[in-house]
Scaffold this motif. Structure first.
Motif, PDB file in Angstrom:
ATOM      1  N   UNK B   6       0.844  -1.206   0.000  1.00 27.92           N
ATOM      2  CA  UNK B   6       0.000   0.000   0.000  1.00 27.92           C
ATOM      3  C   UNK B   6       0.873   1.246   0.000  1.00 27.92           C
ATOM      4  N   UNK B   7       1.951   1.225   0.809  1.00 26.68           N
ATOM      5  CA  UNK B   7       2.826   2.392   0.859  1.00 26.68           C
ATOM      6  C   UNK B   7       3.461   2.651  -0.504  1.00 26.68           C
ATOM      7  N   UNK B   8       3.954   1.597  -1.159  1.00 25.90           N
ATOM      8  CA  UNK B   8       4.620   1.783  -2.447  1.00 25.90           C
ATOM      9  C   UNK B   8       3.654   2.283  -3.521  1.00 25.90           C
ATOM     10  N   UNK B   9       2.424   1.739  -3.501  1.00 23.59           N
ATOM     11  CA  UNK B   9       1.434   2.192  -4.485  1.00 23.59           C
ATOM     12  C   UNK B   9       1.086   3.652  -4.232  1.00 23.59           C
ATOM     13  N   UNK B  10       0.928   3.999  -2.947  1.00 19.70           N
ATOM     14  CA  UNK B  10       0.573   5.363  -2.569  1.00 19.70           C
ATOM     15  C   UNK B  10       1.682   6.326  -3.001  1.00 19.70           C
ATOM     16  N   UNK B  11       2.939   5.924  -2.746  1.00 17.98           N
ATOM     17  CA  UNK B  11       4.068   6.779  -3.125  1.00 17.98           C
ATOM     18  C   UNK B  11       4.123   6.955  -4.637  1.00 17.98           C
ATOM     19  N   UNK B  12       3.759   5.884  -5.373  1.00 22.71           N
ATOM     20  CA  UNK B  12       3.854   5.947  -6.829  1.00 22.71           C
ATOM     21  C   UNK B  12       2.852   6.933  -7.422  1.00 22.71           C
ATOM     22  N   UNK B  13       1.651   6.990  -6.828  1.00 19.44           N
ATOM     23  CA  UNK B  13       0.629   7.850  -7.425  1.00 19.44           C
ATOM     24  C   UNK B  13       0.683   9.281  -6.884  1.00 19.44           C
ATOM     25  N   UNK B  14       1.401   9.501  -5.773  1.00 21.47           N
ATOM     26  CA  UNK B  14       1.504  10.881  -5.270  1.00 21.47           C
ATOM     27  C   UNK B  14       2.501  11.670  -6.096  1.00 21.47           C
ATOM     28  N   UNK B  15       2.544  12.972  -5.845  1.00 19.31           N
ATOM     29  CA  UNK B  15       3.404  13.867  -6.616  1.00 19.31           C
ATOM     30  C   UNK B  15       4.850  13.381  -6.600  1.00 19.31           C
ATOM     31  N   UNK B  16       5.472  13.352  -7.775  1.00 18.76           N
ATOM     32  CA  UNK B  16       6.869  12.947  -7.862  1.00 18.76           C
ATOM     33  C   UNK B  16       7.072  11.454  -7.765  1.00 18.76           C
ATOM     34  N   UNK B  17       5.985  10.690  -7.807  1.00 21.26           N
ATOM     35  CA  UNK B  17       6.103   9.247  -7.629  1.00 21.26           C
ATOM     36  C   UNK B  17       6.538   8.512  -8.888  1.00 21.26           C
ATOM     37  N   UNK B  18       6.401   9.165 -10.036  1.00 20.52           N
ATOM     38  CA  UNK B  18       6.872   8.540 -11.269  1.00 20.52           C
ATOM     39  C   UNK B  18       5.843   7.654 -11.935  1.00 20.52           C
ATOM     40  N   UNK B  19       4.650   7.569 -11.344  1.00 16.75           N
ATOM     41  CA  UNK B  19       3.582   6.820 -11.999  1.00 16.75           C
ATOM     42  C   UNK B  19       3.177   7.609 -13.239  1.00 16.75           C
ATOM     43  N   UNK B  20       3.046   6.951 -14.365  1.00 15.96           N
ATOM     44  CA  UNK B  20       2.679   7.675 -15.570  1.00 15.96           C
ATOM     45  C   UNK B  20       3.873   7.981 -16.443  1.00 15.96           C
ATOM     46  N   UNK B  21       5.070   7.952 -15.854  1.00 17.47           N
ATOM     47  CA  UNK B  21       6.279   8.204 -16.638  1.00 17.47           C
ATOM     48  C   UNK B  21       6.432   7.148 -17.730  1.00 17.47           C
ATOM     49  N   UNK B  22       6.356   5.874 -17.310  1.00 21.61           N
ATOM     50  CA  UNK B  22       6.481   4.777 -18.257  1.00 21.61           C
ATOM     51  C   UNK B  22       5.358   4.797 -19.274  1.00 21.61           C
ATOM     52  N   UNK B  23       4.156   5.091 -18.769  1.00 27.67           N
ATOM     53  CA  UNK B  23       2.971   5.133 -19.618  1.00 27.67           C
ATOM     54  C   UNK B  23       3.130   6.204 -20.692  1.00 27.67           C
ATOM     55  N   UNK B  24       3.570   7.395 -20.273  1.00 30.16           N
ATOM     56  CA  UNK B  24       3.744   8.507 -21.212  1.00 30.16           C
ATOM     57  C   UNK B  24       4.806   8.154 -22.247  1.00 30.16           C
ATOM     58  N   UNK B  25       5.868   7.500 -21.801  1.00 28.88           N
ATOM     59  CA  UNK B  25       6.944   7.114 -22.709  1.00 28.88           C
ATOM     60  C   UNK B  25       6.435   6.129 -23.767  1.00 28.88           C
ATOM     61  N   UNK B  26       5.696   5.145 -23.295  1.00 27.48           N
ATOM     62  CA  UNK B  26       5.100   4.128 -24.173  1.00 27.48           C
ATOM     63  C   UNK B  26       4.236   4.808 -25.233  1.00 27.48           C
ATOM     64  N   UNK B  27       3.399   5.734 -24.761  1.00 27.85           N
ATOM     65  CA  UNK B  27       2.505   6.484 -25.641  1.00 27.85           C
ATOM     66  C   UNK B  27       3.301   7.244 -26.698  1.00 27.85           C
TER      67      UNK B  27
END
Lengths: 205, 218
Positions: B6-27
């Motif tokens: 839960x902590x890792x998922x929470x950190x990933x989606x909060x500001x600066x977590x880097x969630x979406x970086x890979x997704x944006x790159x793929x796109x």
């Protein structure tokens, strides 16, 4: 629960820094390790905590799971709130209640604040609060009072005193008097001879 | 364990977590490829499975160095090592969190991006199946690489060099499943091999990663 260090030798980066360290800590007792910078206080604490193996001697402790370590870094996530940070460590150690600990460390008013916005001293208090929620009896503290003000040092002193009164024990590397009745162990005489010998070589060459 | 997830998922989606970086790159990769190779329908259709797989693989690679480096910097890794959680479990949970925040979103957007590359309908299904079976291996192998390089400052380059050769079997079999599916060939053999690579990686690498982490913590 007691901790016994027998002929312990510790190394940093493959170079022995301390050898022949012997001491025992009984329940309710705190030991303060002193010595000049670089003598090996942190290395000794990390070795006792099990983060690195000793190169000589042994650490006698009834249960390895009874120890917890607080180093220079606090293990705080800036993006999480104070309560979330503390709750995480509590849940990792199978605890659920953090309200008492927040109060003990005067963090109740900051509970919903992101940890990234805390001052250095407040972060340190949060890092130390983790010790309480681990529920462990042997505390290994590396310079716990860094960046704490006088009031916070007293506050932490009280927490340690209560921990000791409850049968806990603590090994503290520190130069600051926390108002505790402690035994002081100077690590200077335990400096590893290998290092000294190498020093002479360097002079000789 | 759940607390860590839960902590890792929470950190990933909060500001600066880097969630979406890979997704944006793929796109970005998949949107740019048609501009680069030209609008020839037949050509795009043929290279679509490979392009999508390479995009997913590189997107996965982008966020690998965050898996342990941040925890190492703020001291959490030391504290996790002395906590009651077994280090093997910590590694497995970290890999799972990486897959949930990187691999799974890639699988989810792949059908849409497949359409952009004019991948035929049944090819889209096989693409999703191959990504679902293959991306867990990418996360687990990447976690192993991250454990190897955790003590290094700016270890990203070394991490990529170490991990890329280990990604090759997954890439070969994954792209083969998607390609065979798109052209109506038999997908069973490459799919079984792809799943086998994933199973072996998931079963063995957490132990190797934990051993490596213990050494790096010294």
């Amino acid at each position: 629960m007691s901790l016994k260090i027998v002929d312990l030798g510790v190394a940093r980066g493959g170079v022995p820094v301390l050898e022949g360290v012997n001491f025992a800590v009984a329940p309710g007792e705190a030991v303060v390790l002193t010595g000049p910078n670089g003598v090996g206080k942190t290395t000794l604490l990390r070795t006792i905590a099990g983060l690195q193996p000793p190169y000589d001697g042994k650490i006698v402790v009834p249960d390895v799971e009874a120890m917890t370590y607080a180093g220079h870094a606090d293990g705080i996530k800036a993006a999480l709130s104070v309560a979330e940070n503390l709750m995480f460590w509590a849940r990792v150690h199978g605890q659920r209640d953090i309200s008492g600990t927040l109060e003990d460390f005067a963090l109740t008013d900051l509970a919903s604040r992101p940890a990234g916005q805390l001052s250095a001293g407040q972060k340190r208090r949060l890092g130390l609060a983790r010790l309480r929620v681990t529920g462990r009896t042997i505390w290994l503290l590396d310079e716990p009072t860094v960046s704490l003000d006088k009031g916070s040092v007293d506050l932490f002193g009280q927490v340690v005193r209560r921990h000791l009164a409850g049968g806990g024990l603590a090994v503290i590397a520190s130069h600051i008097d926390m108002g505790l009745d402690v035994r002081v162990i100077d690590l200077t005489p335990y400096r590893a001879r290998a290092k000294v010998a190498r020093g002479y070589d360097e002079v000789f060459l | 364990m759940t607390a860590l997830l839960i902590r890792d998922l929470r950190l990933a989606v909060r500001a600066g977590g880097g969630f979406g970086l890979g997704l944006a790159f793929f796109l970005i990769v998949v949107v740019l490829v048609p501009f680069a190779v030209g609008p020839a329908m037949g050509l795009l259709e043929r290279i679509a499975p490979g392009v999508l797989w390479i995009g997913a693989l590189l997107a996965c690679l982008l966020s690998l160095d965050r898996i342990f480096a941040l925890d190492r910097e703020d001291g959490s890794l030391d504290l996790l090592a002395v906590s009651p959680l077994p280090l093997e479990g910590v590694v497995a949970v970290k890999a799972l969190a990486h897959w949930l925040t990187t691999g799974l979103p890639l699988v989810a957007v792949a059908p849409v991006l497949g359409l952009l590359l004019s991948l035929p309908g049944k090819g889209v299904i096989w693409l999703v199946v191959s990504l679902l079976a293959g991306t867990p291996a990418l996360s687990v192998i990447g976690t192993f690489g991250a454990a190897l390089t955790v003590g290094l400052k700016r270890g990203g380059l070394l991490l990529s060099l170490l991990v890329l050769p280990l990604y090759v079997p997954t890439l070969i079999f994954g792209a083969e499943v998607a390609r065979a599916g798109a052209t109506g060939l038999d997908t069973a053999t490459p799919l079984v091999l792809l799943a086998a690579v994933t199973c072996v990686a998931v079963a063995l690498l957490p132990f190797a990663s934990a051993a490596v982490l213990r050494m790096n913590l010294r």
